[in-house]
Design a protein around this motif. Sequence first.
Motif, PDB file in Angstrom:
ATOM      1  N   VAL A   9      38.339  31.149  47.529  1.00 49.90           N
ATOM      2  CA  VAL A   9      39.570  31.358  46.762  1.00 49.90           C
ATOM      3  C   VAL A   9      39.316  32.310  45.600  1.00 49.90           C
ATOM      4  CG1 VAL A   9      41.329  30.226  45.330  1.00 49.90           C
ATOM      5  CG2 VAL A   9      40.570  29.139  47.446  1.00 49.90           C
ATOM      6  N   LEU A  12      39.163  35.752  47.021  1.00 50.48           N
ATOM      7  CA  LEU A  12      40.477  36.254  47.418  1.00 50.48           C
ATOM      8  C   LEU A  12      41.304  36.703  46.226  1.00 50.48           C
ATOM      9  CD1 LEU A  12      41.431  33.664  50.187  1.00 50.48           C
ATOM     10  CD2 LEU A  12      40.811  36.069  50.505  1.00 50.48           C
ATOM     11  N   LEU A  13      41.042  36.121  45.072  1.00 52.11           N
ATOM     12  CA  LEU A  13      41.793  36.505  43.869  1.00 52.11           C
ATOM     13  C   LEU A  13      41.514  37.942  43.449  1.00 52.11           C
ATOM     14  CD1 LEU A  13      41.588  33.258  41.734  1.00 52.11           C
ATOM     15  CD2 LEU A  13      43.578  34.191  42.911  1.00 52.11           C
ATOM     16  N   GLY A  24      46.426  31.838  40.498  1.00 51.66           N
ATOM     17  CA  GLY A  24      45.414  31.431  41.460  1.00 51.66           C
ATOM     18  C   GLY A  24      44.168  30.857  40.834  1.00 51.66           C
ATOM     19  N   ALA A  28      41.907  27.417  42.008  1.00 53.07           N
ATOM     20  CA  ALA A  28      40.527  27.744  42.365  1.00 53.07           C
ATOM     21  C   ALA A  28      39.556  26.970  41.476  1.00 53.07           C
ATOM     22  CB  ALA A  28      40.283  29.238  42.253  1.00 53.07           C
TER      23      ALA A  28
END
Length: 130
Positions: A9, A12-13, A24, A28
Amino acid sequence: MTNAAAFAVFGLLLAVPGRLVALGLVPAMALFTLAEMLSMPPSGELGTSLAPEHIRGRYLGVFQLSWTVGNTIAPALLTMLLSRGPLWPWVVVGALNLLALPLVLSLGDRTPRDGARQEPAPPAQEGLTS
């Protein structure tokens, strides 16, 4: 697995535009905190339960030393990874977490080392009194 998911995560941010990153980061970080809460008590317990009693202090010393060495080299290692690109630290940390999973699962086999099998206790019989 929870740690690997948290790092995925975070990674992906990096692809998310500016203001959405803040949204996000909270989930996370919550996932990462959950992973730490799940992993710390068992890892501390393993350091003591797997160590032979007569040299348990040495095992605990090595366990603490592993944290110290990790904390010492982490800044240089992460700086080197970041210099190669912002995604590299997350890829390496996530991969290390996934690679550690089979090792951790292998620790569950607690058969005696001398090869002798312990016989299970016979089932208790009902209706017998002493």
